[in-house]
Design a protein around this motif. Structure first.
Motif, PDB file in Angstrom:
ATOM      1  N   ASN A  29       1.062  -1.236   0.085  1.00  0.00           N
ATOM      2  CA  ASN A  29      -0.136   0.114   0.263  1.00  0.00           C
ATOM      3  C   ASN A  29       1.053   1.174   0.243  1.00  0.00           C
ATOM      4  O   ASN A  29       0.219   2.465  -0.694  1.00  0.00           O
ATOM      5  CB  ASN A  29      -1.075  -0.050   1.245  1.00  0.00           C
ATOM      6  CG  ASN A  29      -1.864  -1.074   1.138  1.00  0.00           C
ATOM      7  OD1 ASN A  29      -2.174  -1.224   0.269  1.00  0.00           O
ATOM      8  ND2 ASN A  29      -2.971  -1.382   2.055  1.00  0.00           N
ATOM      9  N   PHE A  30       2.065   1.756   0.897  1.00  0.00           N
ATOM     10  CA  PHE A  30       2.931   2.183   0.958  1.00  0.00           C
ATOM     11  C   PHE A  30       3.901   2.741  -0.212  1.00  0.00           C
ATOM     12  O   PHE A  30       4.091   4.080  -1.546  1.00  0.00           O
ATOM     13  CB  PHE A  30       4.007   1.996   1.883  1.00  0.00           C
ATOM     14  CG  PHE A  30       4.758   3.158   2.133  1.00  0.00           C
ATOM     15  CD1 PHE A  30       4.721   4.799   2.474  1.00  0.00           C
ATOM     16  CD2 PHE A  30       6.599   2.896   1.375  1.00  0.00           C
ATOM     17  CE1 PHE A  30       5.712   5.322   2.857  1.00  0.00           C
ATOM     18  CE2 PHE A  30       7.101   4.389   1.242  1.00  0.00           C
ATOM     19  CZ  PHE A  30       6.713   5.276   1.908  1.00  0.00           C
ATOM     20  N   ILE A  31       3.953   1.271  -0.783  1.00  0.00           N
ATOM     21  CA  ILE A  31       4.852   1.584  -2.122  1.00  0.00           C
ATOM     22  C   ILE A  31       3.637   2.478  -3.129  1.00  0.00           C
ATOM     23  O   ILE A  31       3.928   3.066  -4.038  1.00  0.00           O
ATOM     24  CB  ILE A  31       5.667   0.630  -2.976  1.00  0.00           C
ATOM     25  CG1 ILE A  31       6.280  -0.455  -2.042  1.00  0.00           C
ATOM     26  CG2 ILE A  31       5.611  -0.011  -4.152  1.00  0.00           C
ATOM     27  CD1 ILE A  31       6.640  -1.682  -2.183  1.00  0.00           C
ATOM     28  N   ALA A  32       2.424   1.352  -3.010  1.00  0.00           N
ATOM     29  CA  ALA A  32       1.134   1.711  -4.270  1.00  0.00           C
ATOM     30  C   ALA A  32       1.216   3.645  -4.158  1.00  0.00           C
ATOM     31  O   ALA A  32       1.449   4.371  -4.820  1.00  0.00           O
ATOM     32  CB  ALA A  32       0.455   1.908  -4.008  1.00  0.00           C
ATOM     33  N   LEU A  37       1.860   9.082  -5.457  1.00  0.00           N
ATOM     34  CA  LEU A  37       2.356  10.855  -5.524  1.00  0.00           C
ATOM     35  C   LEU A  37       3.724  11.226  -6.581  1.00  0.00           C
ATOM     36  O   LEU A  37       3.791  12.762  -6.568  1.00  0.00           O
ATOM     37  CB  LEU A  37       2.472  10.946  -3.850  1.00  0.00           C
ATOM     38  CG  LEU A  37       2.208  11.115  -2.085  1.00  0.00           C
ATOM     39  CD1 LEU A  37       2.553  10.668  -1.787  1.00  0.00           C
ATOM     40  CD2 LEU A  37       1.040  11.628  -2.497  1.00  0.00           C
ATOM     41  N   ASN A  38       4.610  10.102  -6.678  1.00  0.00           N
ATOM     42  CA  ASN A  38       5.588  11.166  -7.002  1.00  0.00           C
ATOM     43  C   ASN A  38       5.341  10.854  -8.682  1.00  0.00           C
ATOM     44  O   ASN A  38       5.811  11.670  -9.475  1.00  0.00           O
ATOM     45  CB  ASN A  38       6.799   9.814  -7.081  1.00  0.00           C
ATOM     46  CG  ASN A  38       7.490   9.472  -5.823  1.00  0.00           C
ATOM     47  OD1 ASN A  38       6.988  10.197  -5.026  1.00  0.00           O
ATOM     48  ND2 ASN A  38       7.714   8.299  -5.972  1.00  0.00           N
ATOM     49  N   THR A  39       4.303  10.731  -9.378  1.00  0.00           N
ATOM     50  CA  THR A  39       3.369  10.704 -10.515  1.00  0.00           C
ATOM     51  C   THR A  39       3.092  12.300 -10.854  1.00  0.00           C
ATOM     52  O   THR A  39       2.233  12.840 -10.294  1.00  0.00           O
ATOM     53  CB  THR A  39       2.368  10.576 -11.207  1.00  0.00           C
ATOM     54  OG1 THR A  39       2.851   8.610 -10.824  1.00  0.00           O
ATOM     55  CG2 THR A  39       2.239  10.388 -12.263  1.00  0.00           C
ATOM     56  N   PRO A  40       3.473  13.031 -11.729  1.00  0.00           N
ATOM     57  CA  PRO A  40       3.727  14.234 -12.025  1.00  0.00           C
ATOM     58  C   PRO A  40       1.945  14.369 -12.225  1.00  0.00           C
ATOM     59  O   PRO A  40       1.151  14.156 -12.853  1.00  0.00           O
ATOM     60  CB  PRO A  40       4.210  14.893 -12.650  1.00  0.00           C
ATOM     61  CG  PRO A  40       5.361  14.126 -13.052  1.00  0.00           C
ATOM     62  CD  PRO A  40       5.164  12.699 -12.850  1.00  0.00           C
ATOM     63  N   TRP A 190       8.443  13.111  -4.582  1.00  0.00           N
ATOM     64  CA  TRP A 190       6.933  13.077  -4.209  1.00  0.00           C
ATOM     65  C   TRP A 190       6.293  15.180  -4.736  1.00  0.00           C
ATOM     66  O   TRP A 190       4.945  15.112  -4.952  1.00  0.00           O
ATOM     67  CB  TRP A 190       5.915  13.106  -3.120  1.00  0.00           C
ATOM     68  CG  TRP A 190       6.824  13.249  -1.552  1.00  0.00           C
ATOM     69  CD1 TRP A 190       7.570  13.348  -1.353  1.00  0.00           C
ATOM     70  CD2 TRP A 190       6.466  15.366  -1.322  1.00  0.00           C
ATOM     71  NE1 TRP A 190       8.045  13.824   0.056  1.00  0.00           N
ATOM     72  CE2 TRP A 190       7.140  14.696   0.017  1.00  0.00           C
ATOM     73  CE3 TRP A 190       5.921  16.479  -1.825  1.00  0.00           C
ATOM     74  CZ2 TRP A 190       6.955  16.004   1.261  1.00  0.00           C
ATOM     75  CZ3 TRP A 190       6.105  17.001  -0.922  1.00  0.00           C
ATOM     76  CH2 TRP A 190       6.104  16.717   0.155  1.00  0.00           C
ATOM     77  N   LEU A 191       7.665  16.017  -4.460  1.00  0.00           N
ATOM     78  CA  LEU A 191       7.145  17.465  -5.006  1.00  0.00           C
ATOM     79  C   LEU A 191       7.360  17.322  -6.160  1.00  0.00           C
ATOM     80  O   LEU A 191       8.149  18.210  -6.890  1.00  0.00           O
ATOM     81  CB  LEU A 191       8.250  18.450  -3.945  1.00  0.00           C
ATOM     82  CG  LEU A 191       8.064  19.645  -3.608  1.00  0.00           C
ATOM     83  CD1 LEU A 191       6.342  19.514  -3.966  1.00  0.00           C
ATOM     84  CD2 LEU A 191       9.440  20.339  -3.288  1.00  0.00           C
ATOM     85  N   SER A 192       6.513  16.899  -6.842  1.00  0.00           N
ATOM     86  CA  SER A 192       6.251  16.784  -8.395  1.00  0.00           C
ATOM     87  C   SER A 192       5.054  18.341  -9.057  1.00  0.00           C
ATOM     88  O   SER A 192       4.457  18.452  -8.081  1.00  0.00           O
ATOM     89  CB  SER A 192       6.382  15.890  -9.457  1.00  0.00           C
ATOM     90  OG  SER A 192       5.343  15.033  -9.181  1.00  0.00           O
ATOM     91  N   SER A 193       5.059  18.295 -10.206  1.00  0.00           N
ATOM     92  CA  SER A 193       3.642  18.894 -10.520  1.00  0.00           C
ATOM     93  C   SER A 193       2.548  18.423 -10.147  1.00  0.00           C
ATOM     94  O   SER A 193       2.183  17.590  -9.590  1.00  0.00           O
ATOM     95  CB  SER A 193       4.117  19.744 -12.130  1.00  0.00           C
ATOM     96  OG  SER A 193       3.277  18.333 -12.834  1.00  0.00           O
TER      97      SER A 193
END
Length: 220
Positions: A29-32, A37-40, A190-193
């Motif tokens: 769940n954490f990986i998902a 979150l990492n996806t812009p 995770w700090l992406s657009s």
């Protein structure tokens, strides 16, 4: 001996295996979550009818940078303006701020930070290596680590004789519009657009609330 072995197997199957499975599920769940979150994400203010493939969240769309106090009777109040809007990180950021302290702020100051990212719905960003939705027991100590007291405060604070260490004396502090360069080093993945929601709550050593601020912003 055989009965003892059977009992050990039963205990293992009933107690240990569910824990292992539960841990594996939690890890998955954490990986998902981190993958999401990492996806812009395109800020919702730029959505067109073609982009809306799923029902839009009932939460209002983030249309601009917004900063407000969520503790109107707190002894610390502040107004902050950040440009450009949306922000581009890494890049140059313009910051302007005014703060009023009705009391002296002395160590320790506990700060609880909550950060959410909108991926159809608002997803909380976990605390990872001290970054994200974390609780900091004493930001005064953190400031001393970031800015050694033996050295001058960094620009633009030093430019306007603003302090960067506790205690902060009661009074009014003003940071005129200043440019800050944000490098790409140390920026979490995770700090992406996308659109973000941030809440900050500060408390003194007795647990009394000093300040509460919330902000919504977009990264492009």
């Amino acid at each position: 001996m055989q009965q003892h072995t059977k009992l050990t197997v039963v205990i293992f199957m009933t107690l240990v295996v569910p824990c292992i499975l539960g841990y594996n599920q939690e890890k998955e769940n954490f990986i998902a979550l981190m993958k999401l979150l990492n996806t812009p994400q395109k800020p919702e203010r730029y959505f067109s009818p073609v982009d809306v493939k799923f029902p839009v969240s009932e939460q209002p769309t983030v249309t601009e940078f917004n900063w407000k106090s969520c503790g109107p009777s707190d002894p610390i109040s502040a107004d902050v303006v950040i440009l450009p809007d949306p922000l581009v990180i890494p890049g140059n950021i313009s910051v302007e701020a005014n703060a009023t302290l009705k009391v002296d702020v002395v160590a320790p100051v506990k700060v609880s930070l909550t950060i959410k990212k909108k991926v159809l719905v608002w997803l909380p960003i976990p605390c990872i290596d001290g970054v994200g939705s974390c609780v900091y027991d004493d930001v005064c100590e953190m400031l001393d680590t970031m800015f050694p007291p033996s050295q001058p405060c960094p620009a633009p604070l030093a430019t306007y004789n603003l302090p960067c260490h506790c205690p902060f004396k009661a009074g009014t502090y003003t940071l005129p519009k200043s440019d800050v360069v944000v490098e790409d080093t140390g920026i979490p993945s995770w700090l992406s657009s996308g659109d973000y929601e941030i809440k900050v709550v500060a408390q003194d050593s007795k647990g009394s609330e000093l300040a509460c601020f919330s902000a919504t912003l977009s990264l492009k």
